[in-house]
Design an enzyme around this catalytic site. Structure first.
Site, PDB file in Angstrom:
ATOM      1  N   ASP A   1       0.871  -1.217   0.220  1.00  0.00           N
ATOM      2  CA  ASP A   1      -0.032  -0.109   0.070  1.00  0.00           C
ATOM      3  C   ASP A   1       1.007   1.155  -0.127  1.00  0.00           C
ATOM      4  O   ASP A   1       1.732   1.497   0.809  1.00  0.00           O
ATOM      5  CB  ASP A   1      -0.799   0.043   1.276  1.00  0.00           C
ATOM      6  CG  ASP A   1      -1.984   1.023   1.236  1.00  0.00           C
ATOM      7  OD1 ASP A   1      -3.088   0.491   1.570  1.00  0.00           O
ATOM      8  OD2 ASP A   1      -1.778   2.270   1.133  1.00  0.00           O
TER       9      ASP A   1
ATOM     10  N   ASP B   1      -3.696   2.389  -5.455  1.00  0.00           N
ATOM     11  CA  ASP B   1      -2.371   2.251  -4.578  1.00  0.00           C
ATOM     12  C   ASP B   1      -2.052   1.018  -3.817  1.00  0.00           C
ATOM     13  O   ASP B   1      -1.278   0.979  -3.032  1.00  0.00           O
ATOM     14  CB  ASP B   1      -2.108   3.400  -3.913  1.00  0.00           C
ATOM     15  CG  ASP B   1      -2.676   3.286  -2.334  1.00  0.00           C
ATOM     16  OD1 ASP B   1      -3.896   2.693  -2.488  1.00  0.00           O
ATOM     17  OD2 ASP B   1      -2.060   3.881  -1.432  1.00  0.00           O
ATOM     18  N   GLU B   2      -3.141   0.023  -4.082  1.00  0.00           N
ATOM     19  CA  GLU B   2      -2.820  -1.136  -3.252  1.00  0.00           C
ATOM     20  C   GLU B   2      -3.064  -2.653  -3.758  1.00  0.00           C
ATOM     21  O   GLU B   2      -4.098  -2.619  -4.642  1.00  0.00           O
ATOM     22  CB  GLU B   2      -4.032  -0.718  -2.159  1.00  0.00           C
ATOM     23  CG  GLU B   2      -4.244  -1.760  -1.013  1.00  0.00           C
ATOM     24  CD  GLU B   2      -5.464  -1.132  -0.327  1.00  0.00           C
ATOM     25  OE1 GLU B   2      -5.843  -2.203   0.646  1.00  0.00           O
ATOM     26  OE2 GLU B   2      -6.083  -0.246  -0.338  1.00  0.00           O
TER      27      GLU B   2
HETATM   28  N1  DCP Z   1      -8.964   7.845  -1.679  1.00  0.00           N
HETATM   29  C1  DCP Z   1      -9.946   8.658  -1.932  1.00  0.00           C
HETATM   30  N2  DCP Z   1     -10.810   8.762  -1.039  1.00  0.00           N
HETATM   31  C2  DCP Z   1     -10.859   7.840   0.079  1.00  0.00           C
HETATM   32  C3  DCP Z   1      -9.872   7.143   0.411  1.00  0.00           C
HETATM   33  C4  DCP Z   1      -8.655   7.098  -0.413  1.00  0.00           C
HETATM   34  O1  DCP Z   1      -9.747   9.207  -3.005  1.00  0.00           O
HETATM   35  N3  DCP Z   1     -11.787   8.045   0.827  1.00  0.00           N
HETATM   36  C5  DCP Z   1      -7.614   7.862  -2.554  1.00  0.00           C
HETATM   37  C6  DCP Z   1      -6.526   8.731  -2.134  1.00  0.00           C
HETATM   38  C7  DCP Z   1      -5.410   8.119  -1.689  1.00  0.00           C
HETATM   39  C8  DCP Z   1      -5.617   6.695  -2.303  1.00  0.00           C
HETATM   40  O2  DCP Z   1      -7.103   6.635  -2.706  1.00  0.00           O
HETATM   41  O3  DCP Z   1      -4.217   8.603  -1.604  1.00  0.00           O
HETATM   42  C9  DCP Z   1      -5.206   5.586  -1.408  1.00  0.00           C
HETATM   43  O4  DCP Z   1      -5.953   5.241  -0.290  1.00  0.00           O
HETATM   44  P1  DCP Z   1      -5.274   4.892   1.061  1.00  0.00           P
HETATM   45  O5  DCP Z   1      -6.426   4.582   1.972  1.00  0.00           O
HETATM   46  O6  DCP Z   1      -4.338   3.864   0.819  1.00  0.00           O
HETATM   47  O7  DCP Z   1      -4.620   6.165   1.818  1.00  0.00           O
HETATM   48  P2  DCP Z   1      -3.277   7.134   1.442  1.00  0.00           P
HETATM   49  O8  DCP Z   1      -2.431   6.024   0.405  1.00  0.00           O
HETATM   50  O9  DCP Z   1      -3.539   8.299   1.061  1.00  0.00           O
HETATM   51  O10 DCP Z   1      -2.581   6.770   3.009  1.00  0.00           O
HETATM   52  P3  DCP Z   1      -1.955   5.648   3.694  1.00  0.00           P
HETATM   53  O11 DCP Z   1      -0.803   6.124   3.938  1.00  0.00           O
HETATM   54  O12 DCP Z   1      -2.585   5.517   5.044  1.00  0.00           O
HETATM   55  O13 DCP Z   1      -2.176   4.514   2.907  1.00  0.00           O
HETATM   56 MG    MG Z   2      -2.237   4.165   0.662  1.00  0.00          MG
END
Ligand code: DCP
Ligand code: MG
Length: 380
Positions: free
Chosen positions: A11, A106-107
């Site tokens: 992730d 991203d995952e």
């Molecule tokens: N995303 C979005 N709306 C959400 C959750 C996420 O548009 N409610 C998008 C933005 C994030 C991406 O998906 O950058 C990946 O989600 P993650 O939950 O993996 O969150 P992040 O990568 O941003 O942070 P983390 O470091 O906690 O994984």
């Molecule tokens: Mg993420």
């Protein structure tokens, strides 16, 4: 019993926000919010770790995020860039296994039980994958390694950012016992509240319930909770076929020579392809025009664009040029086709539909296609 599987969950860290900080050095070290502007009904897609210190998180109203941290910098999402990075990391995953299940841009889960890579230690390979992601994208990711999906996913979240967490079969029981109930797979806000009312706050509490009790309380999910509390999760990693191209063609009712008529037909094909692209949440670099002439001779003409094509209009700009470069018109045509290939960062759309999350209302919201023309737009 099935031999232990080796599952890696990867992730990206603060994904969209990290991409913005990578591409705009002036944003580094600052609270950055990617999403809708604060003076709208937009929401936070994600935010940098600096912004998280203020209690800001994904899906929060941008207006609230602004109140929590007025000096935060709001940035429009640039979906096409995130998709491109997503394509890069998936290409890295493919060097390790075909069993890749992306959950979002991203995952992804990787099942490397049968990988031919050496050494085939999952921990070793996970570390290598994180290094490659960093080398090739300039971004950090975190990894979880375990013998099932539930534990691998929870593990990847344990030491963010740039963390690698391994949960071995020996460690699983202790790990799960202390795990807060909201971190269990399938426990959202509503289930969490219900669990708390029942006095279940962590894995150890869950263990005191019989399977039939959990089923009575939570239905089908109850069975699942019963098993994951014991570290049992047999869900396989399901690879989604990587689509290579998206195309459409039509055989004309009668042979035609009129180029305007051909363009009308191509427009209709482009519209259909646009819809399919939107559905697959992808974009593509290469457009191929296929023409079959009345004498059944068939030709294809291709053009590869530097930036990904997303809309029917994008496609038609190129298709028009290609058509004019061909002998269509001088020669009668019986079939026309359009195909997009060189697809970028596809999302399988199989889970949470993160991309469809509204960043704002239609009036104020962000048009992701439009955002490509405003790289790094910082709201005033
Ligand atoms: N995303 C979005 N709306 C959400 C959750 C996420 O548009 N409610 C998008 C933005 C994030 C991406 O998906 O950058 C990946 O989600 P993650 O939950 O993996 O969150 P992040 O990568 O941003 O942070 P983390 O470091 O906690 O994984
Ligand atoms: Mg993420």
């Amino acid at each position: 019993m099935e031999p232990h599987r080796k599952i890696i969950h990867i992730d990206m860290d603060a994904f969209y926000a990290s991409v913005e900080q990578r591409d705009h050095p002036e944003l580094r070290g600052k609270p950055v919010i990617v999403g809708g502007p604060p003076n709208s009904r937009g929401v936070v897609a994600t935010c940098s770790y600096e912004a998280r210190q203020f209690g800001i998180h994904s899906a929060m109203a941008s207006s609230r995020a602004y109140r929590l941290c007025p000096r935060a910098i709001f940035v429009r999402p640039r979906m096409e860039v995130y998709r491109q990075v997503s394509g890069q990391i998936r290409a890295i995953f493919r060097q390790y296994t075909d069993l890749i299940e992306p959950l979002s841009l991203d995952e992804a889960f990787l099942d490397i039980t049968r990988t031919e890579r050496q050494p085939n230690s999952a921990t070793w390979l996970a570390r290598e994958i994180l290094q490659r992601i960093h080398q090739q994208t300039g971004l950090t990711a975190s990894a979880g390694v375990s013998y099932n999906k539930f534990l691998a996913k929870v593990a990847s979240d344990c030491h963010k950012p740039a963390g690698l967490t391994v949960i071995t079969p020996d460690q699983a029981a202790d790990f799960i016992a202390q795990l807060p109930i909201r971190r269990f797979f399938g426990v959202g806000k509503v289930t969490e509240k219900k669990m708390h009312r029942l006095g279940i706050t962590c894995g150890a509490d869950l263990l005191t319930y019989q399977e039939h009790e959990l089923v009575r309380l939570f239905g089908k999910q109850g069975r699942f909770f019963y098993h994951i509390a014991r570290g049992i999760d047999d869900r396989p990693v399901i690879a989604h076929r990587q689509r290579k191209s998206i195309g459409n063609e039509t055989t004309l009712g009668e042979d035609i020579r009129d180029r305007d008529q051909m363009l009308t037909i191509l427009s209709a094909l482009a519209e259909k392809i646009e819809a399919r692209m939107a559905h697959a949440q992808t974009a593509a670099h290469t457009l191929t025009l296929k023409i079959k002439f009345a004498d059944f001779q068939q030709i294809t003409l291709s053009f590869t664009n530097a930036s990904p094509l997303q809309s029917a209009a994008d496609m038609m700009t190129i298709a028009t040029t290609l058509l004019h470069d061909s002998a269509a018109g001088e020669r009668a045509v019986r079939l026309l086709g359009l195909t997009l290939s060189n697809l970028v960062g596809q999302d399988t759309g199989n889970t949470d539909g993160q991309l469809s999350l509204p960043f704002g209302t239609p009036a104020t919201g962000i048009d992701t296609a439009q955002s490509s023309h405003h790289p790094h737009e910082v709201y005033a």
